[in-house]
Write a protein that holds these residues in place. Structure first.
Motif, mmCIF file in Angstrom:
data_model
loop_
_atom_site.group_PDB
_atom_site.id
_atom_site.type_symbol
_atom_site.label_atom_id
_atom_site.label_comp_id
_atom_site.label_asym_id
_atom_site.label_seq_id
_atom_site.Cartn_x
_atom_site.Cartn_y
_atom_site.Cartn_z
ATOM 1 N N PHE A 170 -8.656 4.672 -6.726
ATOM 2 C CA PHE A 170 -7.555 4.271 -7.590
ATOM 3 C C PHE A 170 -7.617 2.756 -7.709
ATOM 4 C CE2 PHE A 170 -6.465 8.113 -5.372
ATOM 5 C CZ PHE A 170 -5.912 8.930 -6.347
ATOM 6 N N ILE A 171 -7.823 2.257 -8.916
ATOM 7 C CA ILE A 171 -7.940 0.818 -9.122
ATOM 8 C C ILE A 171 -6.569 0.245 -9.440
ATOM 9 C CG2 ILE A 171 -8.991 -1.009 -10.508
ATOM 10 C CD1 ILE A 171 -11.332 0.946 -11.008
ATOM 11 N N VAL A 172 -6.197 -0.777 -8.687
ATOM 12 C CA VAL A 172 -4.919 -1.429 -8.920
ATOM 13 C C VAL A 172 -5.057 -2.303 -10.151
ATOM 14 C CG1 VAL A 172 -3.185 -2.974 -7.944
ATOM 15 C CG2 VAL A 172 -4.450 -1.427 -6.432
ATOM 16 N N SER A 173 -4.272 -1.984 -11.168
ATOM 17 C CA SER A 173 -4.280 -2.806 -12.368
ATOM 18 C C SER A 173 -3.179 -3.837 -12.263
ATOM 19 C CB SER A 173 -4.095 -1.933 -13.617
ATOM 20 O OG SER A 173 -2.869 -1.255 -13.546
ATOM 21 N N GLU A 174 -2.993 -4.615 -13.291
ATOM 22 C CA GLU A 174 -1.949 -5.638 -13.265
ATOM 23 C C GLU A 174 -0.600 -4.972 -13.029
ATOM 24 O OE1 GLU A 174 -0.008 -8.956 -16.197
ATOM 25 O OE2 GLU A 174 -2.026 -8.264 -16.577
ATOM 26 N N LEU B 236 0.826 -1.205 0.000
ATOM 27 C CA LEU B 236 0.000 0.000 0.000
ATOM 28 C C LEU B 236 0.861 1.256 0.000
ATOM 29 C CD1 LEU B 236 -2.732 1.383 0.124
ATOM 30 C CD2 LEU B 236 -2.753 0.990 2.593
ATOM 31 N N ASN B 237 1.902 1.289 0.828
ATOM 32 C CA ASN B 237 2.724 2.501 0.853
ATOM 33 C C ASN B 237 3.460 2.707 -0.476
ATOM 34 O OD1 ASN B 237 4.404 0.318 1.561
ATOM 35 N ND2 ASN B 237 5.773 1.613 2.755
ATOM 36 N N GLN B 238 3.894 1.636 -1.128
ATOM 37 C CA GLN B 238 4.524 1.756 -2.442
ATOM 38 C C GLN B 238 3.527 2.286 -3.469
ATOM 39 O OE1 GLN B 238 5.702 -2.337 -2.821
ATOM 40 N NE2 GLN B 238 7.856 -1.877 -2.451
ATOM 41 N N PHE B 239 2.295 1.786 -3.399
ATOM 42 C CA PHE B 239 1.259 2.210 -4.341
ATOM 43 C C PHE B 239 0.974 3.697 -4.209
ATOM 44 C CE2 PHE B 239 -3.185 2.890 -5.581
ATOM 45 C CZ PHE B 239 -3.181 2.338 -6.863
ATOM 46 N N LEU B 240 0.895 4.195 -2.971
ATOM 47 C CA LEU B 240 0.620 5.613 -2.759
ATOM 48 C C LEU B 240 1.714 6.483 -3.372
ATOM 49 C CD1 LEU B 240 -0.696 5.591 0.922
ATOM 50 C CD2 LEU B 240 -2.034 5.691 -1.189
ATOM 51 N N GLY C 48 2.148 -2.104 4.972
ATOM 52 C CA GLY C 48 2.693 -3.240 4.247
ATOM 53 C C GLY C 48 1.630 -4.113 3.606
ATOM 54 N N ARG C 49 0.381 -3.664 3.629
ATOM 55 C CA ARG C 49 -0.725 -4.429 3.065
ATOM 56 C C ARG C 49 -0.465 -4.690 1.586
ATOM 57 N NH1 ARG C 49 -5.392 -5.669 0.001
ATOM 58 N NH2 ARG C 49 -7.270 -5.618 1.207
ATOM 59 N N LYS C 50 -0.492 -5.945 1.189
ATOM 60 C CA LYS C 50 -0.233 -6.328 -0.199
ATOM 61 C C LYS C 50 -1.470 -6.036 -1.045
ATOM 62 C CE LYS C 50 3.724 -8.559 0.610
ATOM 63 N NZ LYS C 50 4.619 -7.674 1.272
ATOM 64 N N LEU C 51 -1.260 -5.396 -2.159
ATOM 65 C CA LEU C 51 -2.356 -5.089 -3.071
ATOM 66 C C LEU C 51 -2.352 -6.069 -4.227
ATOM 67 C CD1 LEU C 51 -2.003 -1.212 -3.210
ATOM 68 C CD2 LEU C 51 -3.589 -2.567 -1.819
ATOM 69 N N MET C 52 -3.524 -6.362 -4.715
ATOM 70 C CA MET C 52 -3.701 -7.271 -5.836
ATOM 71 C C MET C 52 -4.458 -6.548 -6.939
ATOM 72 S SD MET C 52 -2.264 -9.778 -4.692
ATOM 73 C CE MET C 52 -2.305 -11.457 -4.253
ATOM 74 N N PRO C 53 -4.274 -6.974 -8.186
ATOM 75 C CA PRO C 53 -5.044 -6.374 -9.270
ATOM 76 C C PRO C 53 -6.545 -6.434 -8.966
ATOM 77 C CG PRO C 53 -3.318 -7.747 -10.173
ATOM 78 C CD PRO C 53 -3.331 -7.980 -8.677
ATOM 79 N N GLY C 54 -7.225 -5.317 -9.167
ATOM 80 C CA GLY C 54 -8.654 -5.236 -8.880
ATOM 81 C C GLY C 54 -8.959 -4.559 -7.560
ATOM 82 N N ASP C 55 -7.965 -4.466 -6.661
ATOM 83 C CA ASP C 55 -8.188 -3.749 -5.398
ATOM 84 C C ASP C 55 -8.464 -2.278 -5.702
ATOM 85 O OD1 ASP C 55 -7.850 -5.930 -3.734
ATOM 86 O OD2 ASP C 55 -5.765 -5.475 -3.238
#
Length: 83
Positions: A73-77, A21-25, A57-64
Motif C-alpha cells: 500500500f503506497i502512502v500518497s499525499e 501507521l495504526n491510523q493508516f491501517l 505511532g510510526r509517522k508515515l510520509m508520502p511515498g512510504d
C-alpha cells in the motif's frame, strides 16, 4: 481581573497532515479497530519500506510503502478533509 495572554501557536501544515501507521491501517480498511491495528503491528506482520515495523505511532510520509499479507500500500499525499 485575569491578565490577557497573547500566545502564538506555530503549526505547520505538514504536522496537521501526518498519519500514523495504526491510523493508516484503519484508513485503508486493513483493520477495523485500533486494537486490531495494534495487535497486527506488534505481531511483526507489518512492514514499512521493506522493514518490519512494531511502532504503531510510526509517522508515515508520502511515498512510504506499507506491506501486509503480500500486498503493498503506497502512502500518497495525505490531505486534510475538514474545513
Amino acid at each position: 481581573m485575569l491578565p490577557i495572554i497573547n500566545q502564538t501557536i506555530n503549526c505547520s501544515m505538514d504536522h496537521l497532515l501526518e498519519m500514523t501507521l495504526n491510523q493508516f491501517l484503519k484508513w485503508e480498511g486493513i483493520v477495523s479497530t485500533g486494537g486490531e491495528a495494534k495487535n497486527l503491528i506488534m505481531s511483526g506482520l507489518i512492514q514499512v519500506n521493506k522493514i518490519t515495523e512494531k511502532r504503531r505511532g510510526r509517522k508515515l510520509m508520502p511515498g512510504d510503502i506499507v506491506s501486509f499479507n503480500n500486498e503493498d500500500f503506497i502512502v500518497s499525499e495525505i490531505r486534510h478533509s475538514g474545513p
